[in-house]
Design an enzyme around this catalytic site. Sequence first.
Site, PDB file in Angstrom:
ATOM      1  N   GLU A  79       0.874  -1.114   0.066  1.00  0.00           N
ATOM      2  CA  GLU A  79       0.023   0.076  -0.064  1.00  0.00           C
ATOM      3  C   GLU A  79       0.937   1.134  -0.069  1.00  0.00           C
ATOM      4  O   GLU A  79       0.438   2.217   0.239  1.00  0.00           O
ATOM      5  CB  GLU A  79      -0.970   0.023   1.197  1.00  0.00           C
ATOM      6  CG  GLU A  79      -0.225  -0.150   2.502  1.00  0.00           C
ATOM      7  CD  GLU A  79      -1.236  -0.081   3.893  1.00  0.00           C
ATOM      8  OE1 GLU A  79      -2.022   0.696   3.779  1.00  0.00           O
ATOM      9  OE2 GLU A  79      -1.384  -0.984   4.338  1.00  0.00           O
ATOM     10  N   CYS A 111      -3.396  -3.392   4.734  1.00  0.00           N
ATOM     11  CA  CYS A 111      -2.630  -4.494   5.167  1.00  0.00           C
ATOM     12  C   CYS A 111      -3.005  -5.785   4.806  1.00  0.00           C
ATOM     13  O   CYS A 111      -2.178  -6.776   5.138  1.00  0.00           O
ATOM     14  CB  CYS A 111      -2.281  -4.338   6.829  1.00  0.00           C
ATOM     15  SG  CYS A 111      -1.781  -2.730   7.171  1.00  0.00           S
ATOM     16  N   HIS A 233      -2.509 -10.034  12.533  1.00  0.00           N
ATOM     17  CA  HIS A 233      -1.748  -8.675  11.921  1.00  0.00           C
ATOM     18  C   HIS A 233      -1.655  -7.766  12.944  1.00  0.00           C
ATOM     19  O   HIS A 233      -2.121  -7.623  13.971  1.00  0.00           O
ATOM     20  CB  HIS A 233      -2.785  -8.036  10.878  1.00  0.00           C
ATOM     21  CG  HIS A 233      -2.602  -6.646  10.655  1.00  0.00           C
ATOM     22  ND1 HIS A 233      -1.442  -6.231   9.969  1.00  0.00           N
ATOM     23  CD2 HIS A 233      -3.162  -5.562  10.820  1.00  0.00           C
ATOM     24  CE1 HIS A 233      -1.087  -5.022   9.849  1.00  0.00           C
ATOM     25  NE2 HIS A 233      -2.278  -4.421  10.311  1.00  0.00           N
TER      26      HIS A 233
END
Length: 389
Positions: A79, A111, A233
């Site tokens: 990103e 993400c 994450h």
Amino acid sequence: MTIGIDLIHFSTSDYFLGLDTFAKEKSVDLDKYTIGIGQEKMSIAPPDEDIITLAAKAAAPILEQIEKNDITAVLFATESGIDQSKSAGAFLHGLLQLPNRCRVMEFKHACYAGTAALQMATKMVAANPKEKILVIAADIAKYDVDSSGEATQGCGAVAMLVTDNPRILKIEPGSGYYTEDVNDFWRPNHRETALVDGKYSTKVYLNSMKHAWDNFVEETGRGFDDIDAFCYHIPFSRMTEKAHKTLIKKVGAKIDDETFKRQTDAGQVYNRIVGNSYSASLYIGFCSFLDNAEESLEGKRFGFFSYGSGCVAEFFSGAIQSNYRQYLMTDSHKKQINSRQALSYQQYLAFYHSVNLSVENIKLPLTNKGSYRLKAVENHIRIYERQQS
Ligand code: COA
């Protein structure tokens, strides 16, 4: 057929800003960072380091171990895109001199994109077992100075070789998904830094995890007790604790502190000192688990929760292969992290503000000590070079 991660290696930059230095500068209690958000250091990219040089540093040690002409595709997740048209993978393809008989694509969804690329790679190998796919997740997390996100910056790249008969992780079929159109974190095209509603993003993350989990259980029939370890994450490492507690509460599991730690702690060692690396973060966490777990993980099942703001989430699982330890690149990971140079707050700001790359021509000062660097922009084209080490 067994498909998954055959080799995995990550890279980060040569510099870091300590949260102790940061806390002093901002007159904030250090415990807020080390305990409240669970971060100690953040890797800072100098001006001649970007997602391509980080990706090259991550991938090179993998390519040294295989016949690189066998690579059939590069799936590049980021990103922190550097071009609206040409994919990041094409720059990397040139820098690493990969074969021309190869497909290259860029993947984007905050993400989550690393997982999208990884799962796409498994499907490509399932369709043709001869494929050997290089999956890259690379990002530089950059927020505005004095914003709440500033303490959660960082950078890194992960390279994963996805093949038939993998030596490290078999990715199991069946995933749980969740998508919802929300605005918790975003970066419009004209901005170099991300905008985030941090507390809202934490809520959306946890909510999407619960939905993705339900879908995972429905799709696979696997439950909490079938999973030995969890990688979540990690935008900041305390998020792992929040996520695991939320999942435990949801499924009504009875877990003592020792089990909680065994299921999650090893996965945060690197992220605490690298910082956020967006799409790479989950997989740097996986490297951290593999490298830092005290006991052997052979045969253990991992649950992975991937979250990308905006938002897309996926829960999936994988099984660690026999003899996986002999294929890890732990020494390289630790060497890179330990040889980083500390920055003062003023040096960090100098890197932060130093270069405007949206000009026609610029030569970049030599600050990146790694094998690959961004040398210049010439006629709006990024020029990379391989340095002799
Ligand atoms: N000692 C121990 N803990 C402390 C403390 C101290 N002196 N001071 C604060 N804390 C704790 C707070 O209680 C809070 O804990 P909690 O989350 O359990 O409530 C935590 O530290 C953070 O403090 P807070 O005041 O909420 O910090 P903040 O307003 O700076 O925001 C983030 C923190 C993480 C929300 C912010 O850094 C951010 O927006 N980061 C980016 C988030 C992101 O990347 N999201 C993207 C998608 S996942």
